[in-house]
Design a protein around this motif. Sequence first.
Motif, PDB file in Angstrom:
ATOM      1  N   THR A  18       0.825  -1.199   0.000  1.00 56.04           N
ATOM      2  CA  THR A  18       0.000   0.000   0.000  1.00 56.04           C
ATOM      3  C   THR A  18       0.863   1.254   0.000  1.00 56.04           C
ATOM      4  O   THR A  18       0.606   2.213  -0.740  1.00 56.04           O
ATOM      5  CB  THR A  18      -0.934   0.001   1.221  1.00 56.04           C
ATOM      6  N   LEU A  69      -9.416   2.038   6.101  1.00 56.76           N
ATOM      7  CA  LEU A  69      -8.148   1.363   5.814  1.00 56.76           C
ATOM      8  C   LEU A  69      -7.611   0.728   7.092  1.00 56.76           C
ATOM      9  O   LEU A  69      -7.667   1.321   8.171  1.00 56.76           O
ATOM     10  CB  LEU A  69      -7.139   2.367   5.258  1.00 56.76           C
ATOM     11  N   GLN A  91     -10.107   0.740   0.972  1.00 55.24           N
ATOM     12  CA  GLN A  91     -10.038  -0.703   1.206  1.00 55.24           C
ATOM     13  C   GLN A  91     -11.422  -1.304   1.091  1.00 55.24           C
ATOM     14  O   GLN A  91     -12.389  -0.768   1.629  1.00 55.24           O
ATOM     15  CB  GLN A  91      -9.472  -1.007   2.593  1.00 55.24           C
ATOM     16  N   ASP A 146     -13.564  -3.272   3.891  1.00 55.08           N
ATOM     17  CA  ASP A 146     -12.691  -2.453   4.718  1.00 55.08           C
ATOM     18  C   ASP A 146     -12.390  -3.146   6.041  1.00 55.08           C
ATOM     19  O   ASP A 146     -12.768  -4.300   6.265  1.00 55.08           O
ATOM     20  CB  ASP A 146     -13.279  -1.058   4.903  1.00 55.08           C
ATOM     21  N   VAL A 182      -7.304  -1.310  -1.909  1.00 54.57           N
ATOM     22  CA  VAL A 182      -6.580  -2.233  -1.033  1.00 54.57           C
ATOM     23  C   VAL A 182      -7.505  -3.373  -0.637  1.00 54.57           C
ATOM     24  O   VAL A 182      -8.669  -3.151  -0.300  1.00 54.57           O
ATOM     25  CB  VAL A 182      -6.064  -1.506   0.226  1.00 54.57           C
TER      26      VAL A 182
END
Length: 447
Positions: free
Chosen positions: A140, A162, A207, A210, A235
């Motif tokens: 990341t 995140l 993300q 998440d 992500v």
Amino acid sequence: MRYLPHSDAERAEMLGVIGAANIDALFSAVPKSALKSFDLGLPAHSPEFLVEAHMRALAAKNRAGADGPFFVGAGAYRHHVPATVDHLIQRSEWLTAYTPYQPEISQGTLQMLFEFQTQVAKLTGMDVANASLYDGSTGTAEAVLMARRLTRRNKIVLSGGLHPHYRDVVRAYLKDDADLEILSASPEGQGDILDHIDENTAAIVVQTPDFYGHLRNVKTAADAAHAKGALLIVVITEVVSLGVLEAPGALGADIVVAEGQSIGNALNFGGPYLGLMATRKEFIRQMPGRLCGETVDADGQRGFVLTLSTREQHIRREKATSNICTNSGLCALAFSIHMALLGEAGFTRLARLNHAQACKLADALAGVPGVEVLNKSFFNELTIRTAQPAAQLIERLAERGILAGVPVSRLEPTNPDVANLLVLAATELTTDSDISELCVALAEELA
């Protein structure tokens, strides 16, 4: 552990060469609290079999994930790894292989990495993937640096959902960068990250699922970022979710980073893990790590080579895209073998089974007095609010043989609003009896 030369003369000679006044000066940069001056309690000068017995006794104090109900997730997941994976990666030609500098003698390693890249690109819906990175968190941070190089902008916006560890790694990479904007986390949802995008934004980082398990609208985030000339970094900590969720590349993501531990790699007390990265073809020369490509040799036969290696191990430091000097090759091999064993249909079935068990878990938890399920959407991980502090509750459940998840306060110790939040994961290894046992114990403890 310190290495000390055997004689005073040897010590003096060594210290003189490096310009240190004494042995302690070698450790002056280490905080005093980190220096171990006490006896570790290991048997001294014991026969090998006694040392082994001592270590077995220490190991017996650990509790493995398979020893009872297990709902721990938050970025590291317990999945079934076929015995075939471990058998194959221990073959000598794999286990001892290093960076394939000489393609003529490294065709097996190069072909494996080429196939691995193909798998990751297909999973993420991107044009190209590299030959892996350290793990999801450093991946990341590398994606953030890549976005800044591509856009020549400085501002990075990290969504509140995140993973806290990933957020901390990005912060460490950027150090005191004033243009790093970190949104506050919310267990009910990440809030509107889109309002924070402006003309100086290099990228937003989202993300999905998440940290709290919520699924994010990648397409909306991509459209909003692109409208301002920014990039979208997606992500994924649970790569199995890509078996049922639409690939982020098809939804407009510019860079996709994932933790690949779930496929082929066991929990292993926290590592080593596997960083996946994929991007669009036009961004390939700013992608960190290395890339394996297919070619033909002098006889026209199919062959494989390192096509791009834009890291400081291969080129001048000032021109390198990254200082990452390895690619977790053995973990990438384990991932690739497991993916090949599953196949596309098997991977989809695995993902559906994970989601089905998580649905059972959510339904069961919703019926426990003192428990509130916060998720409206999830894959195999969700967050609950309990009537008591989650960290204390977790300890009591552990005494009953149940590893019931990760208290959010463990990762957000300075945030008083998360004291009663607990993140739980269910995988294909989660049984109906595990869920029942958890809910019964929760009800009793909360009563």
